[in-house]
Structures are given as structure tokens and as C-alpha cells.
Design an enzyme around this catalytic site. Structure first.
Site, PDB file in Angstrom:
ATOM      1  N   LYS A 182      31.237  68.558  65.451  1.00 30.47           N
ATOM      2  CA  LYS A 182      30.874  68.309  66.846  1.00 30.47           C
ATOM      3  C   LYS A 182      31.816  67.294  67.513  1.00 30.47           C
ATOM      4  O   LYS A 182      31.931  67.258  68.727  1.00 30.47           O
ATOM      5  CB  LYS A 182      29.414  67.863  66.947  1.00 30.47           C
ATOM      6  CG  LYS A 182      28.478  69.006  66.578  1.00 30.47           C
ATOM      7  CD  LYS A 182      27.037  68.725  66.865  1.00 30.47           C
ATOM      8  CE  LYS A 182      26.183  69.976  66.697  1.00 30.47           C
ATOM      9  NZ  LYS A 182      26.053  70.424  65.305  1.00 30.47           N
TER      10      LYS A 182
HETATM   11  C1  LIG Z   1      25.717  71.686  64.915  1.00 33.18           C
HETATM   12  C2  LIG Z   1      26.076  72.069  63.514  1.00 33.18           C
HETATM   13  C3  LIG Z   1      26.128  73.419  63.094  1.00 33.18           C
HETATM   14  C4  LIG Z   1      25.761  74.574  64.012  1.00 33.18           C
HETATM   15  O1  LIG Z   1      26.660  74.753  65.063  1.00 33.18           O
HETATM   16  P1  LIG Z   1      26.285  75.670  66.320  1.00 33.18           P
HETATM   17  O2  LIG Z   1      27.415  75.531  67.261  1.00 33.18           O
HETATM   18  O3  LIG Z   1      24.983  75.127  66.847  1.00 33.18           O
HETATM   19  O4  LIG Z   1      26.129  77.066  65.799  1.00 33.18           O
HETATM   20  C5  LIG Z   1      26.525  73.685  61.783  1.00 33.18           C
HETATM   21  N1  LIG Z   1      26.822  72.679  60.923  1.00 33.18           N
HETATM   22  C6  LIG Z   1      26.777  71.389  61.284  1.00 33.18           C
HETATM   23  C7  LIG Z   1      27.103  70.338  60.279  1.00 33.18           C
HETATM   24  C8  LIG Z   1      26.411  71.029  62.585  1.00 33.18           C
HETATM   25  O5  LIG Z   1      26.352  69.718  62.935  1.00 33.18           O
END
Ligand SMILES: *Cc1c(COP(=O)(O)O)cnc(C)c1O
Length: 466
Positions: A112
Site C-alpha cells: 500500500k
Molecule cells: C490491502 C492488502 C491486500 C489486498 O489488496 P486489494 O487491493 O484490496 O486487493 C493484500 N495483501 C496485503 C498485505 C494488503 O495490505
């Protein structure tokens, strides 16, 4: 570039407004009116570029009316300069033609950061230009909150208030939020659960009068277009590193809200040769059930070892549904209004075109642990539980062994030491050197009752110019 709503009724907006807006006024999500398309020749000419320069080429068409070229280049250099690896998104090989792209070298050790480090800088840039201020309010059960805080820590025109359920997030996750110093950063521990936090955020967006009209709320959740945009880049980066665009690639993506994998779908539409996209879910498998049987149906939330993928509905899936319906906003609006009442299906030929685009798999906690152990035994390489789900799905769904299969590594294993321990692997994942003192850093947060007016009162009193 103009942006339109997936439900067809809200006015179209330019990039700046899309950045500052959450949901469209008709309840839809904003998408670009049209996508840029790059030729193979053009993509080939990007070989050897730094991550920031590649990011510029991929993203500039989306922002060009809002940001001059040099400013955007500068912003990207700054954004990706904070990552603790020179390649920003390095590839690690697991097997012949099988790879993990490590997207966890940013400040909070999850992918993220790619989007939120940029989002914070974009917000501050646009707000400076407009002489405006916003309050970001969000609820988190883990990764998003810390990435948003890190992304906004240097923003002059943003105060950020993140609510987390008191004593219900992991210690690593809490410390990643509460040890960030900055007088625009405010952590609130609510004596309630995650749903209570989320409800308070929703109600505050619905009625912002507690801010007295002096500032406004902004959202940083994954419905924000700028987050999707930033995630398109690393698909190009992986491909270019492994012989693309002259050969095609396969990607497996641990999926919750369908943001990250939707970015892969966009990369493909923008001209990058991608022959397979695998949707990897945990037991919260609404997307896998839809892909397998054309039924979109909400089930009870399950708590799993991969909490960042624990969702009931995938908000960004709406953006794909919009394309599957020939960009007919009225059809999407009707479908999703029905979906909130019970199971829905789409026309068979539309569903078949979705099946051509995506494969899918659902992996339970046992499969997650087995995969962590399997990969550790094979390579002495530790996966976090989310990435493990991606690797499992990649291995189960692979169509062509001659095509490189790249799993997106979405988090560092040290963020989820309990899952690693449960898998029976004998080593403990270590925090990277730059975070090794996390447990000694000073924490700052305020504990409040599970009460909306108390939380709103705190916010109205503590934002910078209150
Ligand atoms: C947010 C997240 C996901 C999922 O991502 P999306 O974009 O919501 O599909 C997967 N793994 C981790 C570690 C995350 O923080």
C-alpha cells in the site's frame, strides 16, 4: 483526461477533483474516460529506466492537465526514493520461471506504500495550489492506516485521524501507526471493534457539520483513483525486467478489494502483454465464487491468517463490472443495488468474457500455512500469509510453464509473525534493519469511548488550524 462515474449519473471530473473526492455523487467510482495505449515499441524503449522514470511514463497521461511535467517527475523521485531498495520493487526467483515481486520495501512493509506515498504528495501539491486544507479520516484494522499515516506525515495541508479498535490490532501494526511523529498525525484507539470505527467514519462523511465548515473530510481508501493509478506501474516494471514486452507475463495477485489486480487489468489494456491474471483470495472468496459460478453473493466475514484480505464485498470490482457491461452506468447501478439485497448474476456472455480475463483460486488458512512451509523448505525464503496465498494460487492455476509467473508479494513476513509461527517454520521473521527499533519507539495515541460525538469533538479540536 476526464474521469466518469461507474454509475453514469455523476458529473465527469478532472484529476484534481477526482483526487479529492471519494465516492461519486451517484454512489459510483471514478474511472478514466479512456485509457492511454502504449505500443510495444514505446514500452520496449523504457527498458533500463529507474522506477521513478518508468512511473512517470506510465502515469503522466492521467495527471497531465493538473501537474506540470517537471513537478511530477520531482514528486515521483521523492516518492520512490523512500523505499529501502534501489530497485523499489525487486524480483525474487522461486523456481524456473516463477517469481515473487517484493512490494514491501516501503516504510510500512506492505504494497500500500506504493500508492499512499504518492497520494500524500499529490494531495499536498493540489491543496497548496488551491489554498485548501483537508482532514483525512479513516478506520483501519491494519495495513491501510499505517501506510496512510506514513504517506501524509510531511503534508502541510492535511491532518490525518486514523481510528483503530483498541487492543484489537497486532502490536506491529499498532506501533507502525502510533510511533510516527508529526503534529498532523492523530491516532485514536476506539473502545469498540473495527465495524464501530468504520461506522463512525461513514457517519462523519455523511454529516461534516462538526468541522464547522472550516475544512473538509477526504478519503484515502482504495476507491481513490490515484491509488489504482500508482499500482499500474509495477506490472510494467516486472515485465520489463523479465524480457517484456517481447514476451508475455502471468501475474498472481492476493486480492481483497480488487484494487491491486484491477491495476494489472489496466496495465494489460494499456498495451502490456499479460497472458494470465490470477485472482487469489482467502476464505472470503466472493470473487472466486463469482468467477467459478457467475453468482455474486455476500457471505459472513471470516477472520483468517491474512487479515488484509478479510472483506465481504470487493469495492473496486465495480470498476470491472462497468467494463464488462460495455460502460453502461445504469446497468451497473441496477446490478449493484440488487446485489446489496441478495445474490446476483450477470449475462452469460459477459461472465464468459470475465473468465477469459481472470483465473481465480481460494486458499484457506491450512493452504496458507502449507505454502509458507513449502516455500521455506524449498528456498529458505519466508512468505507472509497474503503472499503465500498468491503463490499457492499461482501454482494451482498456472496455464503455461513457459510464461513467467509473478506473484505480487504484498507484505513483509515480519508484519505477520503469528502466521509464520503457525506454519511450523522454525525461524522467526526479522524486521528489516531500518525498522529494527520499532518496539523501542515512543507511541502516541488517544483512547476514546465508542461514541461518535466524542470522536468528532476530538477531531474538531485537534486539527491544525482548529
Ligand atoms: C490491502 C492488502 C491486500 C489486498 O489488496 P486489494 O487491493 O484490496 O486487493 C493484500 N495483501 C496485503 C498485505 C494488503 O495490505
Amino acid at each position: 483526461m476526464r474521469y466518469i462515474s461507474t454509475r453514469g449519473q455523476a458529473p465527469s471530473l478532472g484529476f484534481e477533483d477526482v483526487l479529492l473526492t471519494g465516492l461519486a455523487s451517484d454512489g459510483g467510482l471514478y474511472v478514466p474516460e479512456s485509457l492511454p495505449h502504449f505500443s510495444l515499441e514505446e514500452i520496449r524503449s523504457w527498458r533500463g529506466l529507474s522506477y521513478a522514470d518508468l512511473a512517470f511514463n506510465v502515469m503522466y497521461p492521467f495527471v497531465e492537465e493538473a501537474i506540470p511535467e517537471d513537478d511530477f517527475r520531482e514528486m515521483l523521485k521523492d516518492t520512490y526514493g523512500v523505499f529501502a531498495h534501489k530497485a523499489v520493487a525487486p524480483l525474487v526467483q522461486l523456481d524456473t520461471n516463477e517469481w515473487v515481486m517484493e512490494l514491501f520495501r516501503g516504510p510500512t512493509l506492505a504494497f500500500k506504500d506504493f500508492a499512499l506515498q504518492l497520494l500524500g504528495r499529490l494531495l499536498d501539491y493540489v491543496l497548496e495550489k488551491r489554498k485548501q486544507h483537508v482532514v483525512i479520516m479513516g478506520a483501519t484494522s491494519g495495513d491501510t492506516g499505517s501506510a496512510a499515516i506514513e504517506g501524509c506525515r510531511r503534508c502541510e495541508h492535511v491532518d490525518i485521524f486514523i481510528l483503530h479498535p483498541y487492543q484489537r490490532v497486532s502490536e506491529v501494526q499498532r506501533r507502525q501507526m502510533t510511533t510516527v511523529a508529526g503534529d498532523n498525525i492523530h491516532n485514536i484507539a476506539v473502545k469498540g471493534n473495527f465495524d464501530d470505527c468504520q461506522r463512525m467514519v461513514k457517519e462523519s462523511f455523511g454529516d461534516q457539520s462538526f468541522l464547522g465548515g472550516k475544512t473538509q473530510l477526504a478519503a484515502v481508501n482504495s476507491i481513490n483513483w490515484a491509488r489504482i493509478m500508482a499500482q499500474i506501474v509495477y506490472y510494467f516494471q516486472a515485465s520489463l525486467s523479465l524480457g517484456g514486452p517481447d514476451r508475455s507475463m502471468a501475474f498472481s495477485v492476493p486480492t481483497g478489494n480488487f484494487g491491486d489486480i484491477f491495476a494489472g487489468y489496466l496495465a494489460k489494456k494499456m498495451g502490456l502483454p499479460i497472458s494470465q491474471l490470477v485472482i487469489a483470495t482467502n476464505k472470503n472468496d466472493i470473487l472466486h465464487r463469482f468467477m467459478s459460478g457467475n453468482k455474486y453473493e455476500q457471505h459472513q466475514l471470516e477472520h483468517t491468517l491474512s487479515p488484509s484480505m478479510d472483506i465481504m464485498v470487493s469495492s473496486n470490482f465495480e470498476r470491472l463490472l462497468f467494463d464488462l457491461h460495455g460502460r453502461d452506468g445504469a446497468a451497473v447501478k441496477e446490478l449493484l443495488e440488487n446485489a446489496s439485497k441478495g445474490p446476483v448474476s450477470i449475462a452469460d456472455y459477459r461472465w464468459k468474457s470475465a473468465r477469459k480475463l481472470f483465473d481465480s483460486d481460494a486458499v484457506d488458512d491450512k493452504g496458507t500455512c502449507d505454502t509458507i512451509r513449502e516455500v521455506f523448505d524449498q528456498n529458505e525464503y519466508l512468505l507472509d500469509p497474503h503472499t503465500a496465498i498468491g503463490v499457492r494460487a499461482a501454482r494451482n492455476c498456472r496455464r503455461d510453464a513457459s510464461v513467467p509467473m509473478i506473484t505480487l508479494g504484498t507484505a513483509h513476513p515480519a508484519k505477520f509473525p503469528d502466521a509464520v509461527a503457525e506454519s511450523g517454520v522454525s525461524v522467526k521473521p526479522e524486521l528489516p534493519v531500518h525498522m529494527a527499533d520499532l518496539f523501542e519507539r515512543e507511541e502516541r495515541y488517544t483512547v476514546l469511548d465508542n461514541n461518535l460525538s466524542e470522536v468528532q469533538g476530538f477531531i474538531s479540536k485537534h486539527w491544525k488550524n482548529a
